[in-house]
Write a protein that holds these residues in place. Structure first.
Motif: not given
Length: 502
Positions: A20, A24, A28, A92, A139, A143, A370-371, A373-375, A381
């Motif tokens: 992640t 990520s 966010y 992160r 996720f 952060r 979610m793993t 996935k970008s934020a 991305e």
């Protein structure tokens, strides 16, 4: 060494946290970048004071987390690391493993408050799984944000507080941890007031432990003042500035928030929607059960005022409650443990077990999506793709309004992501693009939002214009899943095209 099932869970969680943290990319919410990374950039020389966001000039942000980021950047530079995306991956990763440690620690210390002595091993294992592997936990854990770092020290502080009656000497440690949680995010004070009330009403050894708590908290505040003095180059008490600004605008002047206002039921609606309707109902029902039947615990006394006061504030965002979502498994298993210990346990037990298996399925699917996935909306991305594929070349980036991933709001660019040889050109819509805009010695790229596609601003088929889709910030798979959780707006998805010479 024999690996128990719980060790396998911990090992699996560590792998998922690493993956992640790797995928990520980006932030966010804007504050995660502008209030931390850009603040740290002031000390690294990347930014000048005049380029900083308004919060810097208002001196309402603690410099603790930006200072931590600055130290990590300097250490990375010492080891000859030069890639921006590697810097941010390290941040992160540090966040993720710090949070993982705090969650495991909290699990070990909170068991007596969550599970009855007669609770079976399945409930205890379920508690461990939900704490570490609920779909949102990895996720949020990775952060590098004020919400996550506040939650880390809140979990550690509550974990120690569970044992304060047995060991009065840890009161100073608890006060320090709560103080750090406060410095990372000032709004955590709403919940700490509740813990203070619990301590005075339900606690033991009140005088000595209270003095220890206050001493530890005061030491951290003093350290925060010194760090802010170094960062802002003058003496400043940022917590006072922050709360006075809120009080002056919202109470004295009753100024409507420029960031928008929401109804008092916003958080209830979000709770029902984001984790799926089923999980939302389980969470809400669990909290009500614990509040009615098992209220004498510091976690409930923390969460209740924290959530209520945030509900009274006009401007609301789901991220404001991120520090307490790590505590959701505490309430679910507390409620389930209570239900399976009553005289109706023969009725409740199969319901509880069935609900847990449904939650495991929801979280497994959520982790799958979610793993990787970008934020946020995946802006970075796009920038990472440009950096990887075209970073060494001259780039000409054409964008529609609000589509530029390097400067989405048009006033403050995310300077740490900027490529050395990049030029920008904004057009009102795609109908305004002409061949004369393309530069022959550059890589010509086009960035647009889903909004542009939805409103059909394309002059005919985009392929006939010579553009080829390279990447989109959120995959079609995630977009299809979004209709169930509504975690983002499809109009904000960003598409990157490359112009091919005809």
């Amino acid at each position: 060494m024999k690996l128990t099932f719980k060790k396998w869970i911990l090992f699996s969680a560590a792998i998922i946290f690493i993956l992640t943290a790797y995928f990520s990319v980006g932030y966010y919410h804007a504050d995660e970048h502008y209030q931390i990374i850009e603040f740290a950039g002031l000390k690294t020389g990347m930014n000048a004071p005049g380029e900083m966001p308004w919060e810097f000039h208002a001196q309402i942000r603690s410099a603790l987390l930006p200072t931590l980021a600055y130290w990590i950047f300097e250490m990375s530079s010492f080891f000859q690391m030069t890639d921006t995306y590697l810097y941010l991956f390290i941040l992160r990763l540090i966040s993720g493993f710090s949070c993982l440690f705090a969650l495991v620690f909290f699990f070990r210390k909170s068991g007596a408050f969550v599970l009855f002595s007669g609770s079976d091993s399945f409930l205890r294992t379920s508690y461990f799984i939900l704490l570490l592997l609920s779909w949102y936990i990895p996720f949020l854990s990775v952060r590098f944000s004020s919400e996550t770092w506040s939650a880390i020290f809140l979990l550690l502080g509550l974990g120690f507080y569970f044992e304060i009656a047995k060991n009065r000497s840890i009161a100073l440690v608890v006060g320090i941890l709560f103080g750090l949680s406060f410095l990372f995010r000032f709004q955590i004070a709403f919940g700490l007031i509740g813990v203070g009330a619990y301590h005075l009403i339900c606690g033991q050894q009140k005088l000595r432990t209270t003095l220890g708590l206050l001493s530890g908290f005061s030491l951290v505040l003093l350290a925060g003042v010194l760090i802010d003095r170094w960062f802002y180059s003058e003496w400043v008490f940022t917590p006072w500035n922050y709360f006075w600004l809120f009080f002056e605008n919202d109470v004295l002047n009753q100024t409507e928030s420029s960031f928008g206002t929401s109804s008092g039921f916003y958080y209830l609606e979000t709770l029902y929607q984001l984790p799926t309707h089923f999980a939302g109902v389980v969470i809400l029902a669990s909290f009500i059960i614990v509040l009615i039947f098992r209220p004498r615990n510091p976690v409930t006394w923390f969460v209740l005022p924290f959530a209520l006061i945030h509900s009274l504030i006009a401007h609301k965002e789901e991220r404001f409650l991120f520090p307490i979502v790590f505590l959701v498994p505490f309430f679910i298993l507390s409620a389930f443990s209570f239900l399976t210990s009553t005289r109706f346990k023969k009725i409740f037990k199969p319901i509880v077990y069935g609900t847990l298996f449904c939650l495991f399925f929801i979280h497994s699917v959520g982790l799958f999506y979610m793993t990787p996935k970008s934020a946020g909306h995946g802006r970075n991305e796009i920038t990472q793709y440009i950096h990887t594929h075209y970073g060494s070349q001259k780039i000409h980036l054409i964008n529609t309004p609000a589509a530029n991933p390097y400067n989405p709001w048009g006033s403050l660019p995310t300077k740490i992501y900027l490529e050395k040889h990049i030029q920008f050109l904004q057009v009102d819509n795609l109908a305004g693009i002409s061949d004369s805009m393309f530069k022959p010695d550059y890589v010509n790229l086009l960035v647009l939002r889903g909004y542009d596609i939805d409103h059909n601003y394309l002059p005919g088929n985009i392929d006939r214009m010579g553009f080829r889709l390279e990447i989109q910030s959120i995959s079609k798979k995630e977009q299809s899943m979004n209709r169930y959780v509504k975690g983002f707006v499809n109009a904000e998805v960003i598409y990157l095209y490359k112009w091919e010479r005809k």
